[in-house]
Design an enzyme around this catalytic site. Structure first.
Site, PDB file in Angstrom:
ATOM      1  N   HIS A 132      -3.577   6.765   3.006  1.00  0.00           N
ATOM      2  CA  HIS A 132      -2.524   5.996   3.679  1.00  0.00           C
ATOM      3  C   HIS A 132      -1.180   6.727   3.619  1.00  0.00           C
ATOM      4  CE1 HIS A 132      -1.385   1.586   4.797  1.00  0.00           C
ATOM      5  NE2 HIS A 132      -0.879   2.468   5.639  1.00  0.00           N
ATOM      6  N   CYS A 188       0.798  -1.234   0.000  1.00  0.00           N
ATOM      7  CA  CYS A 188       0.000   0.000   0.000  1.00  0.00           C
ATOM      8  C   CYS A 188       0.825   1.275   0.000  1.00  0.00           C
ATOM      9  CB  CYS A 188      -0.929  -0.002   1.209  1.00  0.00           C
ATOM     10  SG  CYS A 188      -2.122  -1.360   1.232  1.00  0.00           S
TER      11      CYS A 188
END
Length: 466
Positions: free
Chosen positions: A103, A52
């Site tokens: 994120h 991610c």
């Protein structure tokens, strides 16, 4: 002529082969198939650092992992970049909005967006006892804040009893409207309602699914229960001992030894994809005509192929991702080798901006064959890896052990045979190995010594001094 609106739809952990238009035998993606059929879709799209955080660094900065410094997964490292995708589009006159997963760190850093509404999934790092209150996920995450307001203070995104890196699967326990996939769509639709119609917009709609927990609403599980789903791929190089050692752990990187639960994981993953597809359909119907739409993912999912689950690996399930571009003059199947760093220059090109000198990417609209090869990597303990991929083949080197693999992707697209020692492939292996040596020769970790690849015992998720 007015600038087009731009919508970038990003899924999380969406495999590159999980589209009906690509011939997947099981998963159903009618809206994404429509988007691809009316535009262009790329069959050699990769994420060079497949987890991610580093993948999103490439996406949001247009920089390779060598330049953005992130070569593995680690939370809590500040995101300090002079240029960002949203910031550059703002310079082109766009109002920029992100809804869903970013994120980044700190977790509400704007990264050039004018406004953000955040849902980052379940992040252990931001739930620690020592986390400052303003960075704690129960405080900063807009979806989670909303869910607690709607359903009660003790509610959370793991109420189904699942975990964010697990192969366990079961349907969402609440009404569908409370699912995070629906929430992201609702907030995107609300942005479209209240936007300034006299200004072009850049809307990044960033979904967490099909990243676990595998918890789509029950009706989507039901779609797949009667199907004889394709079994996970196996190869002559797979590590059965690792599966036997870890196959009973609920979050094992090998997946599970239990065939029933393997099938349930497939059902859950495909259910999340179809649920996501239908929510994307809602969004597509609401977009104004003068809108360019791009769909991609940060990385894929091994989904038990080769006795692996999750990502961070150099194989197709992990490193290959979808790329669809609709609303430009480009049409049909495209086979140039592409990467997430190409998103920024592509969208700047679409916005009518000048080519940015800082980016390592290439516009997908540029003529020609594109790059000859792509260098990918990921720190991952004993499985830390580097790889070179072309349109036709892939070379893999594990930087801690020195182990090598070679796959002829034209003959063996599922990477079932490690042809590293096959006499017919030695010349090609040497060429791809030379590409990797050239890519790593100046790296501070010491991957190359005296012109040869050299195993390194310790590697880190950030390039030293980057």
């Amino acid at each position: 002529m007015s600038k087009p609106n731009i919508v970038l739809i990003v899924a999380d952990q969406f495999r590159g082969d999980c589209l009906g238009i690509l011939g997947h035998p099981d998963v159903k993606t009618p809206y994404l198939d429509t988007l691809a059929a009316r535009g262009a879709y790329f069959t050699n799209m990769y994420t060079a650092c497949p987890s991610c955080i580093p993948a999103r660094a490439a996406l949001l900065t247009g920089l390779s992992q060598e330049k953005n410094g992130r070569v593995g997964y680690q939370d809590g490292l500040p995101w300090e970049y002079e240029h960002t995708l949203a910031g550059e589009l703002s310079k082109e006159g766009y109002y920029t909005q992100c809804v869903g997963k970013m994120h980044v760190h700190p977790p509400r850093k704007l990264m050039g967006f004018h406004n953000i509404e955040i849902h980052d999934g379940y992040l252990h790092y931001y739930r620690r006892d020592e986390t400052p209150a303003y960075e704690h996920q129960t405080f900063y995450d807009d979806y989670l804040y909303w869910l607690k307001d709607q359903k009660g203070i003790s509610r959370d995104i793991d109420d189904a009893g699942l975990q964010c890196n697990s192969w366990l699967a079961r349907p969402w326990p609440y009404e569908e409207k409370y699912h995070p996939t629906n929430w992201v769509t609702e907030r995107a639709l609300d942005f479209l309602r209240r936007r300034d119609h006299e200004k072009p917009f850049f809307l990044n709609v960033s979904y967490v699914r099909p990243h676990p927990p595998l918890d789509a609403p029950k009706c989507y599980f039901d779609m797949y229960r009667s199907m004889n789903l394709r079994k996970p791929v196996r190869g002559d190089w797979n590590d059965e001992n690792a599966l036997n050692q870890r196959g009973w752990e609920f979050d094992s990187l090998t997946g599970t030894l239990d065939e029933t639960q393997t099938n349930e994981a497939l059902i859950g993953y495909y259910a999340c994809i179809t649920h996501l597809d239908h929510q994307i359909g809602r969004l597509l119907e609401a977009l104004p005509k003068n809108t360019v739409i791009m769909f991609t993912s940060d990385h894929g999912e091994m989904l038990m192929d080769h006795m692996f689950f999750r990502k961070s690996l150099p194989y197709r399930g992990s490193a290959s991702i979808p790329m669809i571009l609709s609303g430009t003059s480009l049409r049909g199947k495209q086979d140039k080798v592409c990467e997430l760093r190409d998103v920024l220059p592509t969208l700047i090109d679409i916005a009518g901006g000048e080519k940015r000198d800082f980016t390592d990417g290439e516009s997908l609209l540029s003529p020609g064959e594109g790059r000859e090869y792509l260098h990918g990597e990921h720190t991952y303990g004993d499985l830390s890896n580097h790889w070179i991929v072309t349109k036709t083949d892939k070379y893999v080197w594990f930087s801690k052990t020195g182990r090598e693999q070679y796959f002829d992707l034209e003959k063996d697209g599922n990477e079932t045979h490690n042809a590293i020692n096959d006499a017919c492939c030695l010349e090609r292996v040497n060429k791809l190995r030379a590409f990797l040596i050239d890519s790593l020769k100046d790296r501070p970790e010491g991957f190359v010594k005296d012109g040869r690849l050299t195993p390194v015992d310790k590697v880190y998720p950030m390039i030293p001094n980057a």
